[in-house]
Design an enzyme around this catalytic site. Sequence first.
Site, PDB file in Angstrom:
ATOM      1  N   ASN A  13      26.434  45.209  51.506  1.00 28.39           N
ATOM      2  CA  ASN A  13      25.457  44.125  51.364  1.00 28.39           C
ATOM      3  C   ASN A  13      25.957  42.951  52.194  1.00 28.39           C
ATOM      4  O   ASN A  13      26.873  42.233  51.777  1.00 28.39           O
ATOM      5  CB  ASN A  13      25.338  43.741  49.877  1.00 28.39           C
ATOM      6  CG  ASN A  13      24.443  42.527  49.662  1.00 28.39           C
ATOM      7  OD1 ASN A  13      23.761  42.082  50.591  1.00 28.39           O
ATOM      8  ND2 ASN A  13      24.437  42.002  48.446  1.00 28.39           N
ATOM      9  N   LYS A  15      24.457  40.277  52.926  1.00 27.97           N
ATOM     10  CA  LYS A  15      23.907  38.995  52.455  1.00 27.97           C
ATOM     11  C   LYS A  15      23.389  38.158  53.636  1.00 27.97           C
ATOM     12  O   LYS A  15      22.962  38.731  54.630  1.00 27.97           O
ATOM     13  CB  LYS A  15      24.952  38.233  51.629  1.00 27.97           C
ATOM     14  CG  LYS A  15      25.551  39.106  50.524  1.00 27.97           C
ATOM     15  CD  LYS A  15      26.321  38.334  49.508  1.00 27.97           C
ATOM     16  CE  LYS A  15      26.949  39.299  48.506  1.00 27.97           C
ATOM     17  NZ  LYS A  15      27.567  38.642  47.390  1.00 27.97           N
ATOM     18  N   HIS A  99      19.386  41.841  42.733  1.00 36.46           N
ATOM     19  CA  HIS A  99      20.770  41.373  42.879  1.00 36.46           C
ATOM     20  C   HIS A  99      20.949  40.101  42.046  1.00 36.46           C
ATOM     21  O   HIS A  99      20.033  39.287  41.926  1.00 36.46           O
ATOM     22  CB  HIS A  99      21.072  41.100  44.355  1.00 36.46           C
ATOM     23  CG  HIS A  99      22.524  40.862  44.615  1.00 36.46           C
ATOM     24  ND1 HIS A  99      23.127  39.655  44.371  1.00 36.46           N
ATOM     25  CD2 HIS A  99      23.497  41.690  45.064  1.00 36.46           C
ATOM     26  CE1 HIS A  99      24.417  39.752  44.672  1.00 36.46           C
ATOM     27  NE2 HIS A  99      24.665  40.974  45.094  1.00 36.46           N
ATOM     28  N   GLU A 101      22.320  37.407  42.636  1.00 35.11           N
ATOM     29  CA  GLU A 101      22.038  36.152  43.361  1.00 35.11           C
ATOM     30  C   GLU A 101      20.536  35.881  43.377  1.00 35.11           C
ATOM     31  O   GLU A 101      20.102  34.729  43.328  1.00 35.11           O
ATOM     32  CB  GLU A 101      22.624  36.224  44.780  1.00 35.11           C
ATOM     33  CG  GLU A 101      24.140  36.105  44.744  1.00 35.11           C
ATOM     34  CD  GLU A 101      24.873  36.782  45.883  1.00 35.11           C
ATOM     35  OE1 GLU A 101      24.240  37.150  46.892  1.00 35.11           O
ATOM     36  OE2 GLU A 101      26.100  36.961  45.751  1.00 35.11           O
ATOM     37  N   GLU A 171      27.039  45.521  38.612  1.00 35.00           N
ATOM     38  CA  GLU A 171      27.781  44.436  39.258  1.00 35.00           C
ATOM     39  C   GLU A 171      28.005  43.318  38.253  1.00 35.00           C
ATOM     40  O   GLU A 171      27.127  42.464  38.063  1.00 35.00           O
ATOM     41  CB  GLU A 171      26.982  43.880  40.437  1.00 35.00           C
ATOM     42  CG  GLU A 171      26.671  44.891  41.513  1.00 35.00           C
ATOM     43  CD  GLU A 171      26.496  44.213  42.862  1.00 35.00           C
ATOM     44  OE1 GLU A 171      27.235  44.575  43.778  1.00 35.00           O
ATOM     45  OE2 GLU A 171      25.661  43.313  42.986  1.00 35.00           O
ATOM     46  N   GLY A 177      32.142  38.296  44.521  1.00 37.11           N
ATOM     47  CA  GLY A 177      32.627  37.282  45.462  1.00 37.11           C
ATOM     48  C   GLY A 177      33.737  36.413  44.892  1.00 37.11           C
ATOM     49  O   GLY A 177      34.073  35.379  45.464  1.00 37.11           O
ATOM     50  N   SER A 217      33.768  42.593  44.180  1.00 43.40           N
ATOM     51  CA  SER A 217      35.091  42.509  44.805  1.00 43.40           C
ATOM     52  C   SER A 217      35.753  43.868  45.009  1.00 43.40           C
ATOM     53  O   SER A 217      36.970  44.004  44.853  1.00 43.40           O
ATOM     54  CB  SER A 217      36.003  41.567  44.007  1.00 43.40           C
ATOM     55  OG  SER A 217      35.437  40.266  43.961  1.00 43.40           O
TER      56      SER A 217
END
Length: 259
Positions: A13, A15, A99, A101, A171, A177, A217
Amino acid sequence: MSKYIRKYLIAGNWKMNLNAAEGADLAKEVAGLVGHQTLVGVTVCPAFTSLEAVAKVVEGTNVSLGAQNMHAKASGAYTGEVSAEMLRHLFCSFVILGHSERREYFKETDAEVNEKLLTALDGNLKPILCVGETLEQRESGAMLEVIKQQVEGGLAGVSKDKLENVVIAYEPVWAIGTGKTATPEMAQEVHAAIRKLLTGLYDEGAAARVRILYGGSMKPENAPELLAQTDIDGGLIGGASLKASAFADIVGAAVKLAS
Ligand code: PEP
């Protein structure tokens, strides 16, 4: 049932990083390193603006293409949006949906994610449905209830014969991250719970064919142990997917386990 009825999938991904030229360069490196092997599925998910350039680079290799989002409707007055058909036209095979985010910054709900997921399946795109708890939810004991709601909400209306085209990515939000990774045992616990949930919603055979990726991560150092877990069928990789060698090493860990 052995996990090896499922083919590992390692998905990058990217991003909101890399312009089209930079994306093509990274894709060239990735394809050069892992585009020849066929034991493990590999996909990269660049920004919309890089899809065409990356599609040209990975054509004819074992690296497939995915998008990071799409709109639920087929076409129309939705300024700034992109449809499933537009993604297929650019040779996308996968689309990341829900996702964390997008859930956090764009307030996407399970109902919206579900609408997109059904459209994706109708449009021959394989959705990668992201689910995961925040640290607060984990610490308050609500983790499995949150996951259940996101899985059930995301999959509402998906028939048993279409289920195997869905990929689920667990996730944990606190691991994305941040450099903090769920331990293999923590991840396996949730992956097993998701598979059990799928068994209840469908049946054991259908649940056994769904790939459940871990994301948060993941890097070359922790990938071998995570990927060795019974219910971990691959990874959704953010930061480490922007470095061809790190991404290739994660693919390599999956190839080793699949060999
Ligand atoms: C992600 O955002 O899907 C992700 C897993 O990111 P990272 O690998 O950087 O934690």
